[in-house]
Structures are given as structure tokens and as C-alpha cells.
Design a protein around this motif. Sequence first.
Motif, PDB file in Angstrom:
ATOM      1  N   ALA A 436       0.813  -1.214   0.000  1.00 37.02           N
ATOM      2  CA  ALA A 436       0.000   0.000   0.000  1.00 37.02           C
ATOM      3  C   ALA A 436       0.844   1.259   0.000  1.00 37.02           C
ATOM      4  O   ALA A 436       0.440   2.295  -0.537  1.00 37.02           O
ATOM      5  N   SER A 437       2.035   1.198   0.559  1.00 40.66           N
ATOM      6  CA  SER A 437       2.865   2.394   0.669  1.00 40.66           C
ATOM      7  C   SER A 437       3.929   2.507  -0.412  1.00 40.66           C
ATOM      8  O   SER A 437       4.516   3.576  -0.584  1.00 40.66           O
ATOM      9  N   ARG A 438       4.164   1.412  -1.200  1.00 38.72           N
ATOM     10  CA  ARG A 438       5.313   1.435  -2.089  1.00 38.72           C
ATOM     11  C   ARG A 438       5.054   1.058  -3.548  1.00 38.72           C
ATOM     12  O   ARG A 438       5.919   1.306  -4.394  1.00 38.72           O
ATOM     13  N   VAL A 439       3.926   0.448  -3.864  1.00 36.50           N
ATOM     14  CA  VAL A 439       3.722  -0.028  -5.238  1.00 36.50           C
ATOM     15  C   VAL A 439       3.222   1.100  -6.129  1.00 36.50           C
ATOM     16  O   VAL A 439       2.207   1.741  -5.842  1.00 36.50           O
ATOM     17  N   VAL A 440       3.925   1.324  -7.223  1.00 34.84           N
ATOM     18  CA  VAL A 440       3.542   2.329  -8.212  1.00 34.84           C
ATOM     19  C   VAL A 440       2.383   1.834  -9.053  1.00 34.84           C
ATOM     20  O   VAL A 440       1.388   2.536  -9.288  1.00 34.84           O
ATOM     21  N   ALA A 441       2.478   0.592  -9.568  1.00 34.06           N
ATOM     22  CA  ALA A 441       1.437   0.038 -10.424  1.00 34.06           C
ATOM     23  C   ALA A 441       1.622  -1.468 -10.529  1.00 34.06           C
ATOM     24  O   ALA A 441       2.716  -1.997 -10.304  1.00 34.06           O
ATOM     25  N   TYR A 442       0.525  -2.148 -10.875  1.00 26.06           N
ATOM     26  CA  TYR A 442       0.551  -3.590 -11.132  1.00 26.06           C
ATOM     27  C   TYR A 442       0.114  -3.832 -12.570  1.00 26.06           C
ATOM     28  O   TYR A 442      -0.961  -3.368 -12.990  1.00 26.06           O
ATOM     29  N   LEU A 443       0.933  -4.569 -13.345  1.00 25.61           N
ATOM     30  CA  LEU A 443       0.681  -4.822 -14.760  1.00 25.61           C
ATOM     31  C   LEU A 443       0.448  -6.304 -14.965  1.00 25.61           C
ATOM     32  O   LEU A 443       1.374  -7.112 -14.817  1.00 25.61           O
ATOM     33  N   ASN A 444      -0.761  -6.680 -15.334  1.00 32.83           N
ATOM     34  CA  ASN A 444      -1.148  -8.089 -15.404  1.00 32.83           C
ATOM     35  C   ASN A 444      -1.321  -8.562 -16.839  1.00 32.83           C
ATOM     36  O   ASN A 444      -1.870  -7.851 -17.687  1.00 32.83           O
ATOM     37  N   VAL A 445      -0.815  -9.753 -17.117  1.00 32.35           N
ATOM     38  CA  VAL A 445      -1.133 -10.463 -18.361  1.00 32.35           C
ATOM     39  C   VAL A 445      -1.465 -11.891 -17.964  1.00 32.35           C
ATOM     40  O   VAL A 445      -0.645 -12.573 -17.355  1.00 32.35           O
ATOM     41  N   ASP A 446      -2.654 -12.341 -18.311  1.00 30.28           N
ATOM     42  CA  ASP A 446      -3.103 -13.687 -17.975  1.00 30.28           C
ATOM     43  C   ASP A 446      -3.042 -14.538 -19.239  1.00 30.28           C
ATOM     44  O   ASP A 446      -2.031 -15.173 -19.521  1.00 30.28           O
ATOM     45  N   CYS A 447      -4.109 -14.549 -20.012  1.00 30.23           N
ATOM     46  CA  CYS A 447      -4.102 -15.209 -21.323  1.00 30.23           C
ATOM     47  C   CYS A 447      -3.489 -14.227 -22.314  1.00 30.23           C
ATOM     48  O   CYS A 447      -4.200 -13.409 -22.903  1.00 30.23           O
ATOM     49  N   ALA A 448      -2.193 -14.313 -22.518  1.00 28.71           N
ATOM     50  CA  ALA A 448      -1.517 -13.326 -23.364  1.00 28.71           C
ATOM     51  C   ALA A 448      -2.004 -13.389 -24.797  1.00 28.71           C
ATOM     52  O   ALA A 448      -2.190 -12.354 -25.438  1.00 28.71           O
ATOM     53  N   VAL A 449      -2.235 -14.601 -25.316  1.00 30.39           N
ATOM     54  CA  VAL A 449      -2.597 -14.754 -26.724  1.00 30.39           C
ATOM     55  C   VAL A 449      -3.600 -15.882 -26.899  1.00 30.39           C
ATOM     56  O   VAL A 449      -3.389 -17.002 -26.415  1.00 30.39           O
ATOM     57  N   SER A 450      -4.694 -15.586 -27.599  1.00 31.00           N
ATOM     58  CA  SER A 450      -5.631 -16.623 -28.028  1.00 31.00           C
ATOM     59  C   SER A 450      -6.061 -16.427 -29.477  1.00 31.00           C
ATOM     60  O   SER A 450      -6.606 -17.337 -30.086  1.00 31.00           O
ATOM     61  N   ALA A 451      -5.830 -15.213 -30.018  1.00 30.06           N
ATOM     62  CA  ALA A 451      -6.223 -14.903 -31.398  1.00 30.06           C
ATOM     63  C   ALA A 451      -5.632 -13.546 -31.761  1.00 30.06           C
ATOM     64  O   ALA A 451      -4.828 -12.983 -31.011  1.00 30.06           O
ATOM     65  N   ALA A 452      -6.067 -13.004 -32.897  1.00 28.03           N
ATOM     66  CA  ALA A 452      -5.630 -11.665 -33.309  1.00 28.03           C
ATOM     67  C   ALA A 452      -6.397 -10.605 -32.537  1.00 28.03           C
ATOM     68  O   ALA A 452      -7.462 -10.861 -31.978  1.00 28.03           O
ATOM     69  N   GLY A 453      -5.829  -9.382 -32.503  1.00 26.90           N
ATOM     70  CA  GLY A 453      -6.525  -8.246 -31.913  1.00 26.90           C
ATOM     71  C   GLY A 453      -6.074  -7.931 -30.509  1.00 26.90           C
ATOM     72  O   GLY A 453      -6.251  -8.739 -29.597  1.00 26.90           O
ATOM     73  N   PHE A 454      -5.479  -6.743 -30.338  1.00 32.34           N
ATOM     74  CA  PHE A 454      -4.982  -6.328 -29.028  1.00 32.34           C
ATOM     75  C   PHE A 454      -6.112  -5.750 -28.186  1.00 32.34           C
ATOM     76  O   PHE A 454      -6.951  -4.989 -28.674  1.00 32.34           O
TER      77      PHE A 454
END
Length: 728
Positions: A436-454
Motif C-alpha cells: 500500500a505504501s510502495r507499489v507504483v502500479a501492477y501490470l497483469n497479463v493472464d491469457c496473453a494470446v488466443s487470437a488476433a486483436g490487441f
Amino acid sequence: MLKKTTTTGTAAVAGTGRGGAVISSTTTLLLIATFLSILLLTTYPTPKSTYHSLYTSLSFSDNTTISQNLFTLTRRPHVAGTPANADTATYVLSTLSSYSLNSHITSYQVSLTYPLSRTLTLRRPPPYDTSTTFNLHQEIYADDPYADVAGEVLPSFHAYAKSGTAVGQVVYVNYGRVEDYDTLKAMGVNVSGTVALARYGKIYRGDIIRQAYEAGAVGVVVFSDAKDFGGGGNEGARYFPDDKWMPPSGVQVGSVYGGAGDPTTPGWTSTSDCERLSVDEVEMLGDVPLIPSLPVSAADGDAIIRSIGGQVAKDDWQGGMNAPVYRVGPGPGFLNLSYTGNQVVSTIHNVFAVIEGAEEPDRFVLLGNHRDAWTFGAVDPNSGTAALLEVARRLGKLMKRGWRPRRTIIFCNWDAEEYGLVGSTEWVEENREMLASRVVAYLNVDCAVSAAGFHASATPQLDELLKQAAQQVQDPDNSSQTVYDSWISSDDPKIGRLGGGGSDYAPFLQHVGVPSVDMSYGGEYPVYHSMYDDFIWMKKFGDPMFHRHVAVASIWGLVALGLADEEFLPFNYLSYAQELQESAKEFEDKVSSKVISLVPLYKSIDKLEKAAIKINNHIKEIKERRVWPSFWKRNHLEVRELNDRLMMAERAFTDRDGLLGRSWYKHLIYGPSKNNDYGSKSFPGIDDAIEKAKILNSVESWHSVQHEIWRVARVVTDASLVLGGVLT
């Protein structure tokens, strides 16, 4: 991925938020470099932007590395708590260590469930007088290279499902939504005492079970309808391995737990000697199902559908072109469902790697992905694990060239996400105050790729950074344009919001209040959570050249570099204020006929907008000041203090009491829909109160709506005070 996320409250990708992005420019850096070299006759260090460009240039040459990592990670089924998944943790640890990153494992002892026995029998009364016992087995396909380990795939089940037996006539309930039960009630269909047959889609499977229980059903069977997962159920449709669609025997397994983290340790960390709730105490909390359920295949669902009589279902409740007529029942088909689960305390392993910051080591940028899978997990989640390892590999190369980030970067590889965000939640609960006092941001990727289209979702202050990163990466499916170009010309050119409880961003954003991002290539895919989500499916249909994996890794890393390296955090709270203004307007029609005022909310948003303008101007003034000879006298504490205000403003959107009846969810701006944990709601507490008031229509219920408006207004005002940085 535990749950797929449907996002509402989106920002258009094209254009910029009001006030523009607050990001240090390369021009400014070069001016500083030139000035120093002339005035002090010293060599200015390589600009951070050069390292960012170098990071991107390391991209397309490494699809082979990504492919090899994905192949290794998906060689065997690896459910959380099993030896196979412990082996994947060892592999991730050794790979991160090979990049010269400081790596370690943190383990927890958590309560997980596994299937012991399950049976499902369909009886048809006279004149048919037949009985069918389903084998509940997913079939190995022709020339399956994983046939030797297919026996390690767990029998299809719902994690944390209620053990027991359910016997009754079957009723077809469509997707099992609240509105579906309203339709059945209007048709005069009584669900009480029946076994509900629902099809997957639209809402989270745990909500399907809960809403069936609330309607009076004694058990639930959930099937993967060929209309949604089998290519439309058309005659002549082809299935995996010949096409991307789910084979008729395919089953979507998954958790039906409605909470986050170990159900037996709500709010505290799961260790070997910790306090734990009993099964009865867990059930009293309301997050685990109270009736048994089973997932079944399209073929089994079709057989059950054919046993149902009664009224014909609505057109949008019907199946594909080759399906029988769907009727709602009840009966005459009669189901006997039996399930026994084994709940045990198992060891799970989170893997971490740390690149310590050179100037602000106590400020953290986190990149996260989970590793555990229901079966082989080529899309979900190990496409994301392979991308995470690729980002780590590239940053490891930059370190060898002399780069160090300004702030600390931490790679987080979670375990037991599929059971209910267990690994990430336990870590967040253990480290809550530090995070809570130190994290700037959290960047999550779960299913990175399943098809075309970002696709990307984020808290609004990160919109501009996401767009800028996408502008620097080549579109893997069209080399003549960038990912950003294809994104803004797509059918869904939006940045979504992270309200749904879909993946490991939830404990960071919704429990602690950390600015967050979630991104992927593709979206829903037909073999989700089945044994056919393997490396062959990815190689043939998801990403044959693995260039989409490279693109995700490129954008992911660039966003991380922007957050870790820029002197001023690239947060734009004007975008946030604009988003809240638009979301608030959606309530006007809902409360217009009642004595409800949105004025407190609008006033608080106006304060946030003014505070955002003020801090943006302050940052701009400091940057302009530095082109003069007095720039070396700048106050580093002033920069630090400004960044802390930008970082902590998101925390102010949380409330210690959380959402009504769902106290774990502390964020009052973004949270899951009460009746669909997939769904993302802006101002979820207000939305829940309005839905309840529409049913009760009492003075007290509408007073609760006004109370929730005041609660949100207070946290938005708190955020503006944090941005302002001055005590009242």
C-alpha cells in the motif's frame, strides 16, 4: 484465467485525455544531456529513452525462445498443488535466474479441492423408460502428442463445488442469469426442487450456481453449448485438431468459488500453522456453493436437452442450426447428480524476480501472471508466462549493457489463480501494508494470446501510457502498421476498466487500490479450460508464428519501463476525472424519478479535475525550470513528493468497509457486478443499491442509494486532497 472479464466504462483508444499525457519527453532529456556535456565537460549517461528503444528492438528475433518456453511449460497438466505444477515453478525460477535476476520462491499452504467421485444419470420416464449414465470423459484426439500424459488430467469438476447428491426433473435455464429466471417465472415455470441445466457463457460459473440455488434448484449441470463453443453447432462443423472449435466431448472446468484467496483464511495469510475456518464457517460467509454441480460436454448437454419437454424456449435461448428444439421443462427428463470432492491443504508456489531500482529502490513496479492451469494451459495462462519470461530476458540483456531502472521492477508468477486468485491474494494479504505504501502500479497479463486483436483494460490514469507503448510496437499481423493503428481501427477500439474479478489484478486494485493494467491478444476462445488448450492448439490456431506473444511482451515491457524509468510518474488523473463524469451520468435516468441527488458526486469529481490540473501544471513548471542554469539545484524531495501523490491517489478510492456485503472489495470506483463476477461495474456500490431499491421500492432502500452516492463522493474528494498534497 479464473474468470473472463467483460468491461464497461471504457475510454476510446484514439486521441488523448484532457490535459494530455504527463510524460517526460526525449527532447527534454537530450537538452539536459547537451547542456551537461558543454557546461561540465562530462559524458551524460545514455538516455532512458534509448534503452526503451533498445528493448523494443530486441523483439521479433525471440519468438523461438517464447515458443520453447511455452512448449516446456505445457508438457503436462499442472493443476495448483500438484507435483507437476511445482515442477513448472522450478522451471520459471531457473529461467529467471539464468537471466541474472535475483529470484526466489514464496510458498503458502492453502485449502484446495480435487474430485474424488462424480456420476450423472439421465432417466427418461415412459414411454421411453430409458436411462443413460454419462461417462464424463474428454476424449483424446487422433495423433494426440500428449496422449501419454492425458491420464494426468483431473476428472472434469467444479473447484469448491458442494459435495452431495441432487435428484430432480431437469429445467433448462439458458445462461442462468437473473433475467433468465425472471423469464422462467413469467412463463410460469417453477424451478424449485429441480436440477437446473445451464449453458456456459455471459456470466461467471459460480454465479450460475448461486442464482440456481436462490431460485430453488437442488443441483446444477453446466454444459458447453456447440452454438457458443463448437462453431455454431452447424452440420459439418469441424473441431480441434482440424479447427479451433471445442470437440463434442470437451468440458470447461473451473472454480465456482465467489471470493478471492484461500476460503479458509479470509483476510489473513495461509501458512502451515495459521488459523483456519471450518467448512461450516466458510459456507456461512456465502462465497462457496450450497448445492452440488457438474460441468459437462456439448454432447452430454445435447442428450439432456432432448429429454426436456414443456414450453418452447425463446429464440435467443435456442441452440445452433443442427440442434434440437430447446424446451424449458420441467422434465420429463430426470437427473441424478452426485459429486464428492476432497478438500485438502496443499502447498503452492509464487515465483519472483527482482531488478532493484538505482534511485528509488523502495518504489515498486509489478508485472504479474499466473502459472497454474486446469490442464495443459497453452493459452490460459502459460502464453502469459512465456511473455513474462520474455520481458525478463530482455530486461536482463539491458542490465548487461549498463541499464538499471530508476524504480524497482518485480516479476510475479502466481500459483492457484484458477481456484480463486489464491496465490496473488495470499501474497497481497501478507504484504498489504508494504504494498500500500510502495507499489507504483501492477501490470497483469493472464491469457496473453488466443487470437488476433490487441485488448487492454486499465485504471484511467494509465490510458495514455498504454497508447504510447502500443504506438511503438509493430502489429504482428500487419507489418505496415503499429499495434495502436490496428487497435483504433478495430471493432472494439476501447480501453476497458478493471471492475470484474477476472484475474490477479483484483487483489491489487480492488483490495489495496493500486493502479493496474491487464492486456492480451485475442479474447474468448472455444477450448477454454478444457484438455484441448494445449501447445498444438496454440501452434495451429492461436499464434502460429508466436509473433503475437512478442507484441504483448513488447507492450508490457514498454509500459513497465515508462513507470520504472520516468522521473515523473506518467499518470494523468484528468482522464480519471473525465471517466468518472461520464460514468456518473449513467445514473441520471435511473434515479430521475426518485428524490435522489447526484450533486455530491459531481462536486467531488469537479474537485478531482481541479486537483489533476494543478498537479499537471506543477510538473510542467518543474520541467521548464530545468532548462536554465539553476536546474541542478532542483529539489529531489519535491519530485519524490509529487510522485507519491500520484501513486497514492488511487488508494484514496478505497474504503475500509468495502462494498456492502462484499467487504473484501474495498475500491468504490471499480468492482464486480453483484450478479456476475465477470462483469465490470463503475461505482458498483451505487449500482447494487439501485438494483435492490428497484425491487423493494421502499423509502429505506432509496435512502441506501443516496448513502452510497455520498460514500463514493467522499472517496473521490479524498483522492483530490491526496493529489493536492495540502492539509485542510
